[in-house]
Design a protein around this motif. Structure first.
Motif, PDB file in Angstrom:
ATOM      1  N   UNK B 424       0.821  -1.212   0.000  1.00  0.00           N
ATOM      2  CA  UNK B 424       0.000   0.000   0.000  1.00  0.00           C
ATOM      3  C   UNK B 424       0.858   1.267   0.000  1.00  0.00           C
ATOM      4  N   UNK B 425       2.122   1.125   0.405  1.00  0.00           N
ATOM      5  CA  UNK B 425       3.017   2.291   0.425  1.00  0.00           C
ATOM      6  C   UNK B 425       3.121   2.923  -0.967  1.00  0.00           C
ATOM      7  N   UNK B 426       3.096   2.073  -1.993  1.00  0.00           N
ATOM      8  CA  UNK B 426       3.266   2.562  -3.363  1.00  0.00           C
ATOM      9  C   UNK B 426       2.124   3.491  -3.778  1.00  0.00           C
ATOM     10  N   UNK B 427       0.997   3.401  -3.088  1.00  0.00           N
ATOM     11  CA  UNK B 427      -0.142   4.246  -3.452  1.00  0.00           C
ATOM     12  C   UNK B 427      -0.089   5.593  -2.738  1.00  0.00           C
ATOM     13  N   UNK B 428       0.826   5.745  -1.820  1.00  0.00           N
ATOM     14  CA  UNK B 428       0.866   6.937  -0.977  1.00  0.00           C
ATOM     15  C   UNK B 428       1.562   8.118  -1.639  1.00  0.00           C
ATOM     16  N   UNK B 429       1.613   9.227  -0.933  1.00  0.00           N
ATOM     17  CA  UNK B 429       2.127  10.455  -1.533  1.00  0.00           C
ATOM     18  C   UNK B 429       3.648  10.576  -1.515  1.00  0.00           C
ATOM     19  N   UNK B 430       4.319   9.805  -0.638  1.00  0.00           N
ATOM     20  CA  UNK B 430       5.763  10.022  -0.482  1.00  0.00           C
ATOM     21  C   UNK B 430       6.532   9.265  -1.547  1.00  0.00           C
ATOM     22  N   UNK B 431       7.288   9.979  -2.328  1.00  0.00           N
ATOM     23  CA  UNK B 431       8.049   9.372  -3.405  1.00  0.00           C
ATOM     24  C   UNK B 431       9.506   9.760  -3.214  1.00  0.00           C
ATOM     25  N   UNK B 432      10.381   9.024  -3.853  1.00  0.00           N
ATOM     26  CA  UNK B 432      11.754   9.468  -3.944  1.00  0.00           C
ATOM     27  C   UNK B 432      12.230   9.253  -5.366  1.00  0.00           C
ATOM     28  N   UNK B 433      13.336   9.887  -5.665  1.00  0.00           N
ATOM     29  CA  UNK B 433      13.723  10.024  -7.058  1.00  0.00           C
ATOM     30  C   UNK B 433      14.452   8.818  -7.601  1.00  0.00           C
ATOM     31  N   UNK B 434      13.964   7.631  -7.328  1.00  0.00           N
ATOM     32  CA  UNK B 434      14.442   6.441  -8.014  1.00  0.00           C
ATOM     33  C   UNK B 434      15.633   5.737  -7.386  1.00  0.00           C
ATOM     34  N   UNK B 435      16.263   6.260  -6.357  1.00  0.00           N
ATOM     35  CA  UNK B 435      17.357   5.547  -5.694  1.00  0.00           C
ATOM     36  C   UNK B 435      18.433   5.162  -6.704  1.00  0.00           C
ATOM     37  N   UNK B 436      19.042   6.127  -7.282  1.00  0.00           N
ATOM     38  CA  UNK B 436      19.948   5.850  -8.401  1.00  0.00           C
ATOM     39  C   UNK B 436      19.098   5.504  -9.599  1.00  0.00           C
ATOM     40  N   UNK B 437      19.734   5.324 -10.737  1.00  0.00           N
ATOM     41  CA  UNK B 437      19.018   4.996 -11.978  1.00  0.00           C
ATOM     42  C   UNK B 437      17.912   6.011 -12.292  1.00  0.00           C
ATOM     43  N   UNK B 438      18.022   7.198 -11.761  1.00  0.00           N
ATOM     44  CA  UNK B 438      16.983   8.200 -11.964  1.00  0.00           C
ATOM     45  C   UNK B 438      17.190   8.986 -13.248  1.00  0.00           C
ATOM     46  N   UNK B 439      16.450  10.075 -13.337  1.00  0.00           N
ATOM     47  CA  UNK B 439      16.568  10.908 -14.524  1.00  0.00           C
ATOM     48  C   UNK B 439      17.691  11.902 -14.341  1.00  0.00           C
ATOM     49  N   UNK B 440      18.419  12.190 -15.386  1.00  0.00           N
ATOM     50  CA  UNK B 440      19.461  13.213 -15.300  1.00  0.00           C
ATOM     51  C   UNK B 440      19.949  13.551 -16.717  1.00  0.00           C
ATOM     52  N   UNK B 441      21.220  13.913 -16.839  1.00  0.00           N
ATOM     53  CA  UNK B 441      21.770  14.449 -18.083  1.00  0.00           C
ATOM     54  C   UNK B 441      22.024  13.344 -19.126  1.00  0.00           C
ATOM     55  N   UNK B 442      21.643  13.605 -20.359  1.00  0.00           N
ATOM     56  CA  UNK B 442      21.930  12.675 -21.457  1.00  0.00           C
ATOM     57  C   UNK B 442      23.374  12.896 -21.915  1.00  0.00           C
ATOM     58  N   UNK B 443      24.105  11.800 -22.095  1.00  0.00           N
ATOM     59  CA  UNK B 443      25.515  11.918 -22.529  1.00  0.00           C
ATOM     60  C   UNK B 443      25.783  11.033 -23.746  1.00  0.00           C
ATOM     61  N   UNK B 444      26.879  11.352 -24.443  1.00  0.00           N
ATOM     62  CA  UNK B 444      27.295  10.533 -25.582  1.00  0.00           C
ATOM     63  C   UNK B 444      28.507   9.675 -25.187  1.00  0.00           C
ATOM     64  N   UNK B 445      29.150   9.054 -26.168  1.00  0.00           N
ATOM     65  CA  UNK B 445      30.253   8.136 -25.860  1.00  0.00           C
ATOM     66  C   UNK B 445      31.513   8.831 -25.318  1.00  0.00           C
ATOM     67  N   UNK B 446      31.520  10.167 -25.345  1.00  0.00           N
ATOM     68  CA  UNK B 446      32.596  10.895 -24.653  1.00  0.00           C
ATOM     69  C   UNK B 446      32.127  11.374 -23.284  1.00  0.00           C
TER      70      UNK B 446
END
Lengths: 107, 661
Positions: B424-446
């Motif tokens: 039921x926790x998943x239905x609640x209001x408290x979220x966190x930003x993915x515990x790593x593997x979250x959204x951030x900057x797109x990068x190329x092979x460099x």
């Protein structure tokens, strides 16, 4: 009997109109008899919970206790044994049980 | 003493103990500036300095212990001489586990160079082997190299390391190489050519959080090592620090990137979390996760709570770190049956409710083989962040003895810092930003972003995670940024109008007076968190999220401009709050743009209930151009051919994986 005019209590302490302190109030306890005032803890703390004492050589001052992350880096960095003790707030103290006797204690 | 004691003693309020230098400007000219001095940032600085560049490194704290500086326990995904695991394997388990929403590009780079990185850090003075023979004869030790491993004792690609020794060693190497360190200087903006959003990056601005003085870093190349966003949904005005993630990870990195026109992706990803302030000391309760795996668990009557594998078979202690028959290997965080480790029964909470196990549960290290007890309580707990002093030593001082005592588990009583088994926790209001593997900057092979001159490392990278990844990508991005910088002849020119605009923005909170309603940064952050909980929580729809976006913008436009900073420390908190509100806006816009529900992304929309429809198997990208939000998309396999691309971008690199010419 209190001296009502000067707001001084029976022990001669002035009574201030302090707001509530944020909780927890003292994430690290400083033993001022052991602290050398070197400020290594102030330097290492990642959130500036502690600030340097304006008076050189005096123990640091805890100004932002509610921002402590309880990493204990300050204690690890302290060169004076026993001068600095990290304390988890009371609601975070965990219990343990002696496997043989069943006795339960709290850290 | 605390501030109240000072007032009692002196009879007057305490003055700010450092000189206040608002508006004082420091100019720094370097080849490479690294924003953020965690392990990734320091490794980037070292790498660039070794290439012959002049390097500046700035950090919110003192980099000896900042970032992941208090420690870590496992160095993952590393092909090495004691293992047959390949870089492709290291990428594969995450891609399968997260159904494609993992950044195989940066993961592959990290796996290719993780062993070289580890040996390099060992040379700097970190402890990566059991040289003291503490674990001689243990089944997780490679007797030849003295490496010790975790999670999978047969495949041996996940190292146990003495992580508390890493950061001081890495930072010391920065100093030795002459990296100019600016501790307690926080980046506030990127400088771009002509001051234009989306143009080449030519440096950054910063502010000192003790003195308030201003910094202008002019650089040929800039590296974003400022971690991820972490604090949008959860905030407690009092117990700010009682949270799993450092309270100083406030999304400054992505907010600064966003303002400069850098492309971000997967910003809609989040997961359920416990409310802030309810934690027990991390790794300081008896449990079976992560650092504590494979700790034996018993109930209040001493009855063992079994570990089971993905097939439901009970697994004895000796087998908990070995693949089950037919399983290729065990990967640390995978819940996919192909790679998952044995763990507690999936219906444990129900069984407890029905009385099969009596609360509370305990971790019974005393009943485990000596090597498991000693490695969990001593190496893992002891080197993982926030465990050496706060748990290992403090608990011992309070009388806890792992050979005799069992440490209580609080998991099913709620409050444990890991996701509850209570669905039921998943239905609640408290979220966190993915515990790593979250959204951030797109990068190329460099590991370069969409802006020329700007690179990213570690958790600042789209779906970044883990210490090994931070160090390996830092080392790699530092090399690439240096190669770029060394090709340029002249120092880039800086737009003075851009600097003046930023100075005005940064100092505004110090120049106004407190508003008549005294709204401060804490109230703003609380309100922002409430807006995210109510309008971007466990269940979403377009109308809700649009209201949330409106509320966040109201807070930012009406109330933020009244927020007052009475000293440089509070000024930083105010500026961080602005960045958090900025990221809230980005998250809400990304959530609105993904018109589909997704299990992996933790994004559930009432108005688009189908889970992970095939046409939405892609990343949503988001960036600003000319002040307008641009939504785009990126294929999940944007990395292309992994080995081919890596080789093409690193023809001259020599290391463990490229011994043969």
């Amino acid at each position: 009997m209190k001296n009502e005019k000067t707001q001084v209590d029976d022990h001669g302490q002035k009574c201030y109109a302090f707001p509530n302190k944020p909780t927890p109030g003292m994430p690290v306890v400083i033993d001022e008899t052991k602290c050398t005032g070197c400020n290594k803890c102030v330097n290492i703390c990642t959130t500036d919970v502690l600030v340097a004492n304006p008076e050189k050589g005096k123990p640091p001052i805890i100004v932002y206790p509610e921002e402590c992350w309880y990493a204990g880096c300050c204690v690890a960095e302290c060169p004076a044994p026993g001068a600095l003790t990290m304390r988890h707030p009371l609601m975070m103290r965990v219990h343990y049980k002696n496997k043989e006797t069943g006795e339960i204690n709290r850290v | 003493m605390n501030w109240e004691d000072v007032v009692r003693e002196s009879g007057k309020p305490m003055e700010w103990p450092y000189p206040v230098r608002y508006g004082v400007v420091n100019d720094v000219d370097v080849d490479v500036v690294v924003l953020g001095g965690g392990p990734g940032g320091c490794m980037a600085a070292i790498s660039a300095a070794r290439k012959g560049c002049t390097v500046a490194l700035l950090d919110k704290a003192y980099p000896k212990r900042s970032g992941g500086g208090s420690g870590f326990d496992h160095w993952l995904n590393t092909p090495n001489p004691a293992s047959n695991i390949t870089p492709e394997d290291c990428v594969e388990w995450e891609a399968v586990t997260y159904k494609g929403y993992s950044n195989s590009l940066s993961r592959y780079i990290a796996a290719r160079e993780a062993y070289d990185t580890l040996l390099e850090i060992e040379k700097m003075g970190a402890k990566v082997r059991d040289l003291d023979d503490d674990f001689k004869g243990a089944p997780f030790r490679d007797e030849k190299t003295k490496f010790v491993f975790c999670y999978d004792y047969e495949n041996r690609f996940q190292f146990r390391v003495w992580g508390a020794t890493f950061k001081p060693a890495i930072f010391n190497e920065c100093l030795r190489l002459g990296v100019q360190v600016f501790d307690r200087v926080v980046a506030t903006s990127l400088l771009t050519e002509g001051g234009k959003q989306g143009a080449r990056v030519v440096g950054a601005t910063g502010i000192n959080m003790r003195t308030g003085e201003f910094y202008i870093f002019r650089a040929k190349a800039t590296i974003n090592a400022m971690s991820c966003h972490q604090t949008s949904w959860r905030f407690s005005t009092e117990s700010i620090g009682l949270d799993m993630f450092k309270p100083n990870i406030t999304g400054d990195g992505p907010a600064i990137m966003w303002r400069a026109g850098v492309e971000l992706a997967q910003m809609e990803r989040s997961r359920a979390a416990v409310p802030p302030g309810y934690e027990y000391p991390s790794y300081g309760t008896g449990n079976w996760w992560n650092t504590w795996h494979p700790a034996s668990m018993v109930d209040a009557n001493g009855k063992e709570v079994p570990y089971v594998d993905a097939g439901g078979n009970v697994v004895p202690v000796e087998e908990r770190c070995r693949p089950r028959p037919g399983q290729k290997f065990i990967a640390e965080r995978s819940r996919d049956p192909q790679y998952s480790k044995p763990t507690m029964l999936p219906d444990l909470a129900d069984r407890i409710r029905k009385g099969e196990f009596v609360l509370p549960l305990y971790a019974d290290l005393a009943g485990m083989p000596w090597y498991e007890r000693k490695v969990i309580w001593g190496l893992m707990v002891g080197n993982e962040g926030r465990t050496k002093i706060p748990v290992l030593l403090n608990y011992a001082a309070a009388g806890f003895d792992a050979q005799r005592d069992m440490l209580q588990n609080y998991f099913t009583l709620s409050g444990e810092p890991y996701p509850s088994m209570d669905a039921t926790l998943a239905l609640g209001p408290y979220r966190m930003e993915a515990f790593g593997n979250g959204g951030e900057v797109v990068v190329d092979w460099d590991l370069r972003t969409n802006l020329e001159g700007l690179y990213a490392v570690g958790d600042a990278i789209l779906a970044g995670n883990y210490y090994y990844h931070a160090c390996a990508t830092g080392r790699y991005a530092g090399r690439k940024a240096a190669e770029y910088a060394l090709k340029l002849n002249d120092a880039p020119s800086i737009d003075t109008a851009q600097i003046e605009r930023e100075k005005t923005r940064v100092y505004a909170p110090t120049e106004r007076k407190p508003g008549k309603d005294w709204i401060d940064w804490k109230e703003l952050r609380f309100a922002g968190a409430r807006a995210m909980q109510n309008y971007c929580g466990g269940l979403r729809n377009e109308g809700l999220m649009k209201t949330g976006l409106k509320w966040i913008r109201d807070i930012k436009e009406e109330h933020y401009p009244e927020t007052y900073a009475s000293n440089p420390h509070i000024l930083l908190r105010v500026l961080e709050t602005y960045n958090i509100l900025t990221i809230d806006e980005v998250i809400l816009q990304a959530c609105l743009a993904r018109k589909a529900s997704s299990e992996v992304l933790g994004h559930f929309r009432q108005d688009c209930p189908e889970i992970d429809p095939p046409e939405w198997r892609k990343w949503v990208t988001i960036k600003q151009a000319d002040g307008e939000t641009n939504i785009g998309e990126l294929p999940l396999d944007f990395h292309g051919n992994l080995a081919g691309n890596y080789e093409a971008h690193n023809p001259d690199y020599k290391g463990y994986m490229k011994k043969k010419p």
